[in-house]
Design an enzyme around this catalytic site. Structure first.
Site, PDB file in Angstrom:
ATOM      1  N   LYS A 103      28.098  -4.016 -68.472  1.00 54.61           N
ATOM      2  CA  LYS A 103      27.725  -3.188 -69.615  1.00 54.61           C
ATOM      3  C   LYS A 103      28.790  -3.177 -70.702  1.00 54.61           C
ATOM      4  O   LYS A 103      28.753  -2.351 -71.592  1.00 54.61           O
ATOM      5  CB  LYS A 103      27.437  -1.763 -69.152  1.00 54.61           C
ATOM      6  N   CYS A 104      29.720  -4.100 -70.633  1.00 55.23           N
ATOM      7  CA  CYS A 104      30.807  -4.167 -71.605  1.00 55.23           C
ATOM      8  C   CYS A 104      30.404  -5.088 -72.746  1.00 55.23           C
ATOM      9  O   CYS A 104      29.912  -6.183 -72.518  1.00 55.23           O
ATOM     10  CB  CYS A 104      32.063  -4.697 -70.920  1.00 55.23           C
ATOM     11  N   LEU A 105      30.615  -4.646 -73.989  1.00 57.12           N
ATOM     12  CA  LEU A 105      30.253  -5.460 -75.147  1.00 57.12           C
ATOM     13  C   LEU A 105      31.248  -6.571 -75.368  1.00 57.12           C
ATOM     14  O   LEU A 105      32.360  -6.537 -75.071  1.00 57.12           O
ATOM     15  CB  LEU A 105      30.154  -4.577 -76.396  1.00 57.12           C
TER      16      LEU A 105
END
Length: 105
Positions: A103-105
């Site tokens: 879920k890390c951009l």
């Protein structure tokens, strides 16, 4: 040393087994971070987390898990962002030789 390690285009190791503690300062230097014991505590923590759950923690989960293990003083976003200014989950997992959190951009 890093030239001989397979990494993705963002600099994350492709094989977590390629990581050694000797690589961490080199990976950290690419992030503009000089590792202190406080950094190492979190780097080792995310490696242990990955070993247990087979996933890299996103920032909210990282804050919660650090809080459970080390208490309020370290388990909060300002503390973790002070150590890893570009994002604690992103930078700590990269330095720890782990995949980028999902879920890390």
């Amino acid at each position: 040393m890093l030239d001989n390690i397979a990494r993705d285009k963002q600099g994350y190791l492709l094989n977590t087994n390629d990581w050694t503690e000797a690589l961490a300062p080199l990976l950290a230097a690419e992030e503009g971070i000089e590792l202190t014991e406080a950094h190492w505590e979190i780097v080792r923590f995310v490696r242990d987390f990955y070993g247990e759950y087979k996933t890299s923690p996103a920032v909210r989960l990282l804050v919660k898990a650090v809080k459970e293990k080390y208490g309020e003083e370290k388990g909060n976003s300002p503390y973790l962002f002070k150590l890893f200014p570009e994002g604690p989950a992103k930078q700590a997992t990269k330095i720890a030789g782990l995949p980028k959190p999902a879920k890390c951009l």
